[in-house]
Design a protein around this motif. Structure first.
Motif, PDB file in Angstrom:
ATOM      1  N   SER A 202       5.823  51.160  30.445  1.00 49.02           N
ATOM      2  CA  SER A 202       5.582  52.119  31.520  1.00 49.02           C
ATOM      3  C   SER A 202       5.486  51.465  32.897  1.00 49.02           C
ATOM      4  O   SER A 202       5.364  52.164  33.909  1.00 49.02           O
ATOM      5  CB  SER A 202       4.288  52.884  31.244  1.00 49.02           C
ATOM      6  OG  SER A 202       4.329  53.486  29.980  1.00 49.02           O
ATOM      7  N   ARG A 203       5.533  50.180  32.935  1.00 55.28           N
ATOM      8  CA  ARG A 203       5.276  49.448  34.179  1.00 55.28           C
ATOM      9  C   ARG A 203       6.233  49.844  35.304  1.00 55.28           C
ATOM     10  O   ARG A 203       5.831  50.058  36.459  1.00 55.28           O
ATOM     11  CB  ARG A 203       5.329  47.949  33.917  1.00 55.28           C
ATOM     12  CG  ARG A 203       4.712  47.113  35.031  1.00 55.28           C
ATOM     13  CD  ARG A 203       4.524  45.682  34.553  1.00 55.28           C
ATOM     14  NE  ARG A 203       3.664  45.645  33.380  1.00 55.28           N
ATOM     15  CZ  ARG A 203       3.802  44.763  32.388  1.00 55.28           C
ATOM     16  NH1 ARG A 203       4.789  43.877  32.422  1.00 55.28           N
ATOM     17  NH2 ARG A 203       2.978  44.782  31.372  1.00 55.28           N
ATOM     18  N   LYS A 204       7.494  49.955  35.004  1.00 55.82           N
ATOM     19  CA  LYS A 204       8.491  50.296  36.023  1.00 55.82           C
ATOM     20  C   LYS A 204       8.187  51.659  36.651  1.00 55.82           C
ATOM     21  O   LYS A 204       8.246  51.833  37.881  1.00 55.82           O
ATOM     22  CB  LYS A 204       9.884  50.298  35.403  1.00 55.82           C
ATOM     23  CG  LYS A 204      11.005  50.523  36.418  1.00 55.82           C
ATOM     24  CD  LYS A 204      12.369  50.431  35.732  1.00 55.82           C
ATOM     25  CE  LYS A 204      13.491  50.678  36.747  1.00 55.82           C
ATOM     26  NZ  LYS A 204      14.839  50.574  36.099  1.00 55.82           N
ATOM     27  N   GLN A 205       7.853  52.612  35.799  1.00 54.72           N
ATOM     28  CA  GLN A 205       7.536  53.960  36.290  1.00 54.72           C
ATOM     29  C   GLN A 205       6.270  53.950  37.136  1.00 54.72           C
ATOM     30  O   GLN A 205       6.195  54.606  38.179  1.00 54.72           O
ATOM     31  CB  GLN A 205       7.374  54.913  35.114  1.00 54.72           C
ATOM     32  CG  GLN A 205       7.144  56.372  35.502  1.00 54.72           C
ATOM     33  CD  GLN A 205       8.292  56.943  36.314  1.00 54.72           C
ATOM     34  OE1 GLN A 205       9.460  56.810  35.936  1.00 54.72           O
ATOM     35  NE2 GLN A 205       7.970  57.563  37.447  1.00 54.72           N
ATOM     36  N   TYR A 206       5.288  53.189  36.707  1.00 55.74           N
ATOM     37  CA  TYR A 206       4.031  53.128  37.454  1.00 55.74           C
ATOM     38  C   TYR A 206       4.218  52.457  38.813  1.00 55.74           C
ATOM     39  O   TYR A 206       3.564  52.823  39.796  1.00 55.74           O
ATOM     40  CB  TYR A 206       2.948  52.414  36.634  1.00 55.74           C
ATOM     41  CG  TYR A 206       2.477  53.193  35.410  1.00 55.74           C
ATOM     42  CD1 TYR A 206       2.851  54.521  35.206  1.00 55.74           C
ATOM     43  CD2 TYR A 206       1.663  52.596  34.452  1.00 55.74           C
ATOM     44  CE1 TYR A 206       2.432  55.228  34.095  1.00 55.74           C
ATOM     45  CE2 TYR A 206       1.235  53.300  33.335  1.00 55.74           C
ATOM     46  CZ  TYR A 206       1.626  54.618  33.152  1.00 55.74           C
ATOM     47  OH  TYR A 206       1.196  55.322  32.051  1.00 55.74           O
TER      48      TYR A 206
END
Length: 223
Positions: A202-206
């Motif tokens: 989820s890092r990219k989205q966050y």
């Protein structure tokens, strides 16, 4: 001299008066009535006292009946808008949804001055498991004690100003991969070099969601 015998009659009359005096002992009837009344009074008092004692015992037993009713009480019916505190952690929650036999709640704060706060995936209340799906707006705003917070895996949104002003907040650990929105100023004015740890998937989205509007700065680290 025979007439003198009449004096004996006087003696007899004296005797009669004496006897009448003895008859006056009938006053004992008066004395008997006193004890009789006294006993009646005394008897009525103990009887009343005993009745009083019995009523107290009965009330006590009624109390026990009350305890039984508490033990057999029906489960608490969860309703939207209900608030409760987890006694183990001091976390405050508010029910946000109840449907199809499940309930969801929002984390609203903590009543203790704890440095480390964990927002769990679920919490038990009234013997029911409740999903914690959001962090409410202003949940920990201006908390001067907290240094780290863990956000559970079921959280899907973080409200505006949720951690605004938590100047000692250095570490935010996000376990959820489902966060769709970060509210305005939700991490504004936390420790300027704070580290935010998130799941790799989820890092990219966050990174996209954590904009300046949320309070995220270039000095903060998302990993």
């Amino acid at each position: 001299g025979e007439t003198g015998d009449t004096g004996n009659t006087g003696d007899e009359s004296d005797t009669t008066e004496g006897n009448t005096g003895e008859t006056g002992d009938t006053g004992n009837t008066g004395d008997e009535s006193k004890p009789s009344g006294g006993y009646t009074g005394d008897e009525s008092k103990p009887t009343g006292g005993t009745t009083g004692d019995n009523s107290e015992i009965t009330e006590g037993n009624t109390g026990n009946t009350g305890d039984t009713s508490q033990q057999n009480q029906l489960p608490v019916v969860l309703k939207k808008g209900m608030t409760f505190i987890d006694s183990k952690t001091g976390n405050k929650y508010k029910i946000t949804k109840v449907a199809n036999g499940t309930a969801e709640a929002s984390f609203c704060g903590n009543i203790n001055k704890k440095k480390t706060i964990s927002i769990p995936a679920t919490v038990k209340y009234a013997k029911q498991s409740i999903l914690i799906t959001s962090v409410a707006k202003n949940a920990l705003k201006n908390n001067k004690t907290i240094t780290s917070v863990t956000i559970g895996k079921n959280v899907t949104s973080i409200g505006a100003n949720a951690f605004n002003g938590c100047k000692k907040l250095r570490t935010i650990t996000i376990k959820s991969t489902k966060i769709q929105s970060f509210g305005k100023n939700c991490i504004k004015n936390i420790y300027k070099k704070a580290t935010i740890t998130s799941p790799k998937k989820s890092r990219k989205q966050y990174k996209t969601n954590l904009t300046k509007k949320t309070g995220f700065t270039a000095q903060m680290k998302l990993k």
